[in-house]
Design a protein around this motif. Structure first.
Motif, PDB file in Angstrom:
ATOM      1  N   SER A   1      41.438  31.239  47.176  1.00  0.00           N
ATOM      2  CA  SER A   1      40.741  30.000  47.314  1.00  0.00           C
ATOM      3  C   SER A   1      40.857  30.028  45.450  1.00  0.00           C
ATOM      4  CB  SER A   1      39.780  29.289  47.906  1.00  0.00           C
ATOM      5  OG  SER A   1      40.390  29.316  49.897  1.00  0.00           O
ATOM      6  N   GLN A   2      39.804  30.915  45.291  1.00  0.00           N
ATOM      7  CA  GLN A   2      39.747  30.605  43.680  1.00  0.00           C
ATOM      8  C   GLN A   2      41.453  31.069  43.214  1.00  0.00           C
ATOM      9  OE1 GLN A   2      36.779  33.675  43.154  1.00  0.00           O
ATOM     10  NE2 GLN A   2      35.461  31.680  43.193  1.00  0.00           N
TER      11      GLN A   2
ATOM     12  N   GLN B   1      44.453  30.535  44.103  1.00  0.00           N
ATOM     13  CA  GLN B   1      45.728  29.564  44.269  1.00  0.00           C
ATOM     14  C   GLN B   1      44.776  28.245  43.635  1.00  0.00           C
ATOM     15  OE1 GLN B   1      45.068  28.515  48.453  1.00  0.00           O
ATOM     16  NE2 GLN B   1      46.511  30.097  49.410  1.00  0.00           N
ATOM     17  N   ALA B   2      43.664  27.675  43.241  1.00  0.00           N
ATOM     18  CA  ALA B   2      43.800  27.444  41.726  1.00  0.00           C
ATOM     19  C   ALA B   2      44.092  28.009  40.768  1.00  0.00           C
ATOM     20  CB  ALA B   2      42.214  26.797  41.801  1.00  0.00           C
TER      21      ALA B   2
END
Length: 71
Positions: free
Chosen positions: A10-11, A13-14
């Motif tokens: 998730s990090q 992808q951000a």
């Protein structure tokens, strides 16, 4: 996938696209290095491309001797 792995993903992808690509490149370099190390340790994979009777048996016997020495 573990919750820790999901959080890391998730990090990633951000991140902005340029940084995401850089992370991806570094991961691929690390993955190739890790994969090649395990491939070279496996006598069957390291013998790929050898013709029958062209040293495959010798490579297998050598690997077995090394395994016996380790035990």
């Amino acid at each position: 996938m573990s919750s820790r792995s999901q959080a890391i993903l998730s990090q990633i992808q951000a991140l902005p696209p340029e940084e995401r690509q850089e992370v991806c490149d570094h991961v691929m370099v690390w993955f190739r290095a890790a994969t090649s190390a395990t491939t070279n340790a496996d006598p069957i994979n390291s013998a790929r491309g050898m013709f029958a009777g062209g040293g495959l048996n010798d490579a297998l016997m050598k690997h077995r001797q090394e395994e016996r020495r380790r035990v």
